[in-house]
Design a protein around this motif. Structure first.
Motif, short mmCIF file in Angstrom:
data_model
loop_
_atom_site.label_atom_id
_atom_site.label_comp_id
_atom_site.label_asym_id
_atom_site.label_seq_id
_atom_site.Cartn_x
_atom_site.Cartn_y
_atom_site.Cartn_z
N LEU A 335 11.83 1.67 3.47
CA LEU A 335 12.38 0.68 2.56
C LEU A 335 11.21 -0.06 1.91
O LEU A 335 10.30 -0.52 2.60
CB LEU A 335 13.24 -0.31 3.37
N ALA A 336 11.24 -0.14 0.58
CA ALA A 336 10.19 -0.89 -0.12
C ALA A 336 10.84 -2.07 -0.83
O ALA A 336 11.84 -1.89 -1.53
CB ALA A 336 9.47 0.01 -1.11
N ILE A 337 10.31 -3.26 -0.58
CA ILE A 337 10.83 -4.44 -1.28
C ILE A 337 9.66 -5.10 -2.00
O ILE A 337 8.68 -5.49 -1.36
CB ILE A 337 11.50 -5.44 -0.31
N ALA A 338 9.77 -5.17 -3.34
CA ALA A 338 8.69 -5.81 -4.11
C ALA A 338 9.20 -7.14 -4.64
O ALA A 338 10.31 -7.24 -5.17
CB ALA A 338 8.29 -4.91 -5.27
N VAL A 339 8.40 -8.19 -4.40
CA VAL A 339 8.74 -9.52 -4.92
C VAL A 339 7.70 -9.86 -5.98
O VAL A 339 6.53 -10.08 -5.66
CB VAL A 339 8.74 -10.57 -3.79
N ALA A 340 8.12 -9.83 -7.27
CA ALA A 340 7.17 -10.05 -8.37
C ALA A 340 7.46 -11.37 -9.05
O ALA A 340 8.62 -11.69 -9.32
CB ALA A 340 7.28 -8.90 -9.37
N MET A 386 6.97 -4.02 12.90
CA MET A 386 8.08 -3.14 12.51
C MET A 386 7.54 -1.76 12.11
O MET A 386 8.30 -0.89 11.73
CB MET A 386 8.83 -3.74 11.31
N GLY A 387 6.23 -1.61 12.13
CA GLY A 387 5.63 -0.32 11.77
C GLY A 387 5.37 -0.20 10.28
O GLY A 387 5.18 0.90 9.77
N GLY A 388 5.41 -1.33 9.57
CA GLY A 388 5.26 -1.27 8.11
C GLY A 388 4.00 -1.94 7.61
O GLY A 388 3.09 -2.24 8.38
N THR A 389 3.95 -2.15 6.30
CA THR A 389 2.77 -2.77 5.68
C THR A 389 3.23 -3.78 4.65
O THR A 389 4.36 -3.71 4.16
CB THR A 389 1.92 -1.72 4.93
N VAL A 390 2.34 -4.71 4.34
CA VAL A 390 2.62 -5.61 3.22
C VAL A 390 1.34 -5.71 2.40
O VAL A 390 0.25 -5.81 2.97
CB VAL A 390 3.16 -6.98 3.69
N ALA A 391 1.48 -5.59 1.08
CA ALA A 391 0.29 -5.59 0.22
C ALA A 391 0.54 -6.54 -0.96
O ALA A 391 1.68 -6.88 -1.26
CB ALA A 391 0.03 -4.19 -0.30
N VAL A 392 -0.55 -6.95 -1.58
CA VAL A 392 -0.40 -7.85 -2.73
C VAL A 392 -1.25 -7.37 -3.89
O VAL A 392 -2.35 -6.85 -3.70
CB VAL A 392 -0.78 -9.30 -2.33
N GLU A 393 -0.67 -7.54 -5.08
CA GLU A 393 -1.44 -7.31 -6.32
C GLU A 393 -1.24 -8.56 -7.14
O GLU A 393 -0.12 -9.09 -7.18
CB GLU A 393 -0.85 -6.12 -7.08
N SER A 394 -2.31 -9.04 -7.72
CA SER A 394 -2.14 -10.29 -8.46
C SER A 394 -3.19 -10.43 -9.55
O SER A 394 -4.30 -9.93 -9.42
CB SER A 394 -2.24 -11.46 -7.48
N ILE A 395 -2.80 -11.11 -10.63
CA ILE A 395 -3.77 -11.46 -11.68
C ILE A 395 -3.66 -12.98 -11.86
O ILE A 395 -2.56 -13.49 -12.12
CB ILE A 395 -3.46 -10.73 -13.01
N ALA A 396 -4.80 -13.65 -11.67
CA ALA A 396 -4.78 -15.11 -11.79
C ALA A 396 -4.22 -15.51 -13.15
O ALA A 396 -4.60 -14.97 -14.18
CB ALA A 396 -6.19 -15.65 -11.59
N GLY A 397 -3.26 -16.42 -13.10
CA GLY A 397 -2.65 -16.93 -14.34
C GLY A 397 -1.51 -16.09 -14.86
O GLY A 397 -0.77 -16.50 -15.75
N LYS A 398 -1.34 -14.89 -14.29
CA LYS A 398 -0.28 -13.99 -14.82
C LYS A 398 0.87 -13.82 -13.81
O LYS A 398 2.02 -13.70 -14.17
CB LYS A 398 -0.87 -12.60 -15.10
N GLY A 399 0.52 -13.75 -12.53
CA GLY A 399 1.58 -13.56 -11.53
C GLY A 399 1.15 -12.64 -10.40
O GLY A 399 0.06 -12.05 -10.44
N THR A 401 2.55 -9.76 -7.19
CA THR A 401 3.60 -8.90 -6.64
C THR A 401 3.26 -8.60 -5.19
O THR A 401 2.20 -8.04 -4.91
CB THR A 401 3.73 -7.58 -7.42
N PHE A 402 4.11 -9.04 -4.29
CA PHE A 402 3.95 -8.72 -2.87
C PHE A 402 4.90 -7.56 -2.57
O PHE A 402 6.09 -7.64 -2.89
CB PHE A 402 4.30 -9.93 -1.98
N THR A 403 4.37 -6.49 -1.98
CA THR A 403 5.23 -5.34 -1.68
C THR A 403 5.25 -5.06 -0.18
O THR A 403 4.19 -4.92 0.45
CB THR A 403 4.76 -4.08 -2.44
N LEU A 404 6.45 -5.02 0.31
CA LEU A 404 6.67 -4.82 1.73
C LEU A 404 7.24 -3.42 1.93
O LEU A 404 8.14 -3.01 1.19
CB LEU A 404 7.68 -5.90 2.14
N ARG A 405 6.68 -2.67 2.88
CA ARG A 405 7.22 -1.32 3.18
C ARG A 405 7.49 -1.23 4.66
O ARG A 405 6.57 -1.46 5.46
CB ARG A 405 6.22 -0.22 2.80
N VAL A 406 8.74 -0.91 5.02
CA VAL A 406 9.04 -0.76 6.46
C VAL A 406 9.88 0.49 6.70
O VAL A 406 10.79 0.79 5.92
CB VAL A 406 9.82 -1.96 7.06
#
Ligand code: ADP
Length: 555
Positions: A335-340, A386-399, A401-406
């Motif tokens: 399951l991948a959940i992205a919060v942007a 839970m055996g998953g990962t969480v990663a982040v991509e970001s651009i200062a001033g733009k926003g 996205t945290f992505t969770l994979r389990v």
């Protein structure tokens, strides 16, 4: 052939005799000179008679006349001299003897020798001289010594390492016990704080449902509840961090509906997003309606943290949650959940550390945005458990996205459903009666009011003994039992009730344990002693209702 010098000392051989000896032994002498070892002939008194040229060179004897007739043992130094004396004695007695000894050259260069000393038996069987053959072993000895030194250093290093390990272990024991004390302290503190908070939140909930309420009063009650809930969230974060540190986080593995979890997240987060006039959208491209095995409370906690941060750090624009799933194998999905969000973003150099404890990308922000810097650490740890990962991509001033994979397992078709009724308010048996066992007065007020609102009558026992008395008097549909009570705790009450049921062949009374202690393993401890369900205080009224109605509903 070197000139044979005249004997100067008390030697048993005259110079003529020695010359004769040389002549007779001319061939043997050539052999002796071919040897690479130092060969000496001594008289029985141990005086030096002869030495081959190799030996003279090795011992740096320029003028052999000075050494002739000198006691052979005088050449040896320290302990080696004792060895030489003993060896000489043995050889004199007709036995061969060898030893290793230290004899420097006449110029003082240190040298080690391996010596064999044997009696020279003449044709008539008599022993008049002794033969000493010495081999220069200085190089070997030096290698041995340096090995010994290296070995000594290695042994020292090992001893040092062992001592350091012992110290480290001692330090670890101290640290572990300090950690344990800290964890216990935090658990106790959390219990002490959660108990009155439970009453505050519970009464705020009850007040909110009371009628009539003016708009002003409703606002007061709502603010009271929000404040109490955020204080509770903070306490829960601190408790989670202490559990993470003591590695005692436990995850549930129960069937849950992803849609339901997302629904709860959306209903909690939309209010905040609306307040900030942000668009909050959820796009579910996973398997809506699917039920998975896992820990729904913890998954909800992670999503609340990610969505809460997205809203907190976004002043305008949107927060978009996207769900997707991918079959890994059999019935297992990723399951991948992205919060942007379109918020302030995170500077590139801070990106790697936002998951670290207490880290906030901009410390000046903490006052502006609030927060403790614990949420992402907790989320990351939970996701990894839970055996998953969480990663982040970001651009200062733009926003960001945290992505969770389990990885999540689909609920097996054969898995029993907890309640047969769905989407339908269960009917409570009119005569249903619950025994509420609770020692904290404000909680009695909250819990009995909740039960009343569910249309369920209850008897109250204020300690374990009263609970046992009331249990003996009548049959209850359910016992709501506080776990932490003085004198007889909820675990002991459960043990006694289960023992009595067995002894008297009584039907089993369902028991739901309630605890504000929230220590690792609490839930399992409750189930192990014979409880049927567990609820942690302060409880969500909906959760309490669902758990109570699962037992007292007319089936
Ligand atoms: P808290 O939000 O309580 O400070 P977190 O651990 O949840 O703690 O987040 C740590 C830090 O990461 C935040 O203080 C913030 O600097 C940064 N951060 C997290 N999420 C976002 C986001 N969506 N946008 C910008 N910064 C973020």
């Amino acid at each position: 052939m070197p000139e044979i010098p005249t004997l100067k000392t008390n030697v048993s051989l005259t110079s003529e005799e020695a010359l004769q000896l040389f002549k007779e032994a001319d061939f043997a002498r050539s052999i002796l000179e071919s040897s690479s070892d130092c060969i000496e002939v001594l008289d029985l008194g141990g005086h030096l008679l002869l030495m081959n040229n190799v030996g003279r060179t090795q011992i740096e004897i320029d003028d052999f006349a000075l050494c002739l007739g000198k006691p052979w043992t005088d050449f040896w130094e320290g302990e080696s001299r004792d060895k030489a004396v003993a060896a000489l004695e043995e050889a004199r007695a007709g036995r061969k003897r060898n030893f290793e000894g230290f004899c420097p050259t006449l110029a003082g260069v240190p040298k080690w020798w391996e010596v064999i000393i044997t009696p020279i038996r003449r044709a008539d069987g008599k022993i008049k001289e002794l033969l000493a053959i010495s081999r220069d072993i200085t190089d070997r000895k030096q290698i041995q010594d340096s090995r010994q030194v290296a070995l000594g250093v290695a042994e020292d290093a090992q001893a040092f390492a062992e001592a350091a390990t012992v110290k480290a272990n001692e330090a670890r024991v101290v640290a572990d016990s300090a950690n344990l004390v800290k964890s216990e302290f935090l658990a106790n503190m959390s219990h002490e704080i959660r108990t009155p908070m439970g009453a505050v939140i519970g009464l705020a909930d009850i007040l909110a449902l009371s009628r009539p309420l003016t708009d002003r009063q409703a606002e007061y009650v709502s603010t009271l509840r929000i404040s109490a809930t955020s204080l509770l969230a903070l306490i829960n974060d601190l408790l989670d961090i202490s559990k993470i540190e003591s590695r005692s986080v436990e995850l549930e593995n129960v069937p849950f509906s992803l849609g339901k979890v997302m629904g709860e997240v959306v209903s909690m987060m939309s209010i905040r997003a609306n307040e900030k006039k942000l668009a909050f959208t959820v796009e579910d491209r996973s398997a809506p309606g699917a039920r998975f095995m896992g820990d729904p409370m913890r998954l909800r906690q992670i999503l609340l943290n990610l969505c809460g941060n997205a809203i907190k750090f976004t002043e305008e624009g949107s927060v978009r949650v996207t769900l997707s799933s991918q079959l890994i194998e059999g019935e297992k999905f990723e399951l991948a959940i992205a919060v942007a969000d379109t918020g302030i973003g995170i500077a590139a150099e801070k990106l790697a550390s936002v998951f670290d404890r207490f880290v906030q990308a901009d410390t000046s922000m903490s006052r502006r945005y609030g927060g403790t810097g614990l949420g992402l650490t907790i989320s990351k740890t939970l996701v990894e458990l839970m055996g998953g990962t969480v990663a982040v991509e970001s651009i200062a001033g733009k926003g960001s996205t945290f992505t969770l994979r389990v990885p999540l397992q689909l609920v097996p078709a054969s898995h029993p459903e907890r309640s047969a009724r769905k989407n339908e308010e269960p009917a409570v048996a009119p005569e249903a009666r619950v025994l509420l066992v609770e020692d904290h007065e404000p909680n009695i007020l909250v819990e009995s009011t909740y039960l009343e609102m569910m249309g369920i009558a209850c008897d109250v026992a204020r300690d374990g003994l009263q609970a046992m008395e009331k249990f003996a008097l009548r049959k209850y549909d359910l016992i709501l039992l506080d776990v932490q009570m003085p004198s007889m705790d909820g675990l002991e009450v459960t043990r006694r009730i289960r023992a009595q049921e067995k002894l008297k062949h009584l039907p089993r009374t369902p028991i739901i344990g309630m605890t504000a202690y929230a220590l690792a393993g609490d839930r399992q401890r409750c189930l192990d002693v014979g409880m049927d369900e567990y609820i942690s205080k302060p409880f969500d009224p909906g959760d309490l209702k669902a758990k109570v109605l699962a037992f007292v509903v007319v089936r």
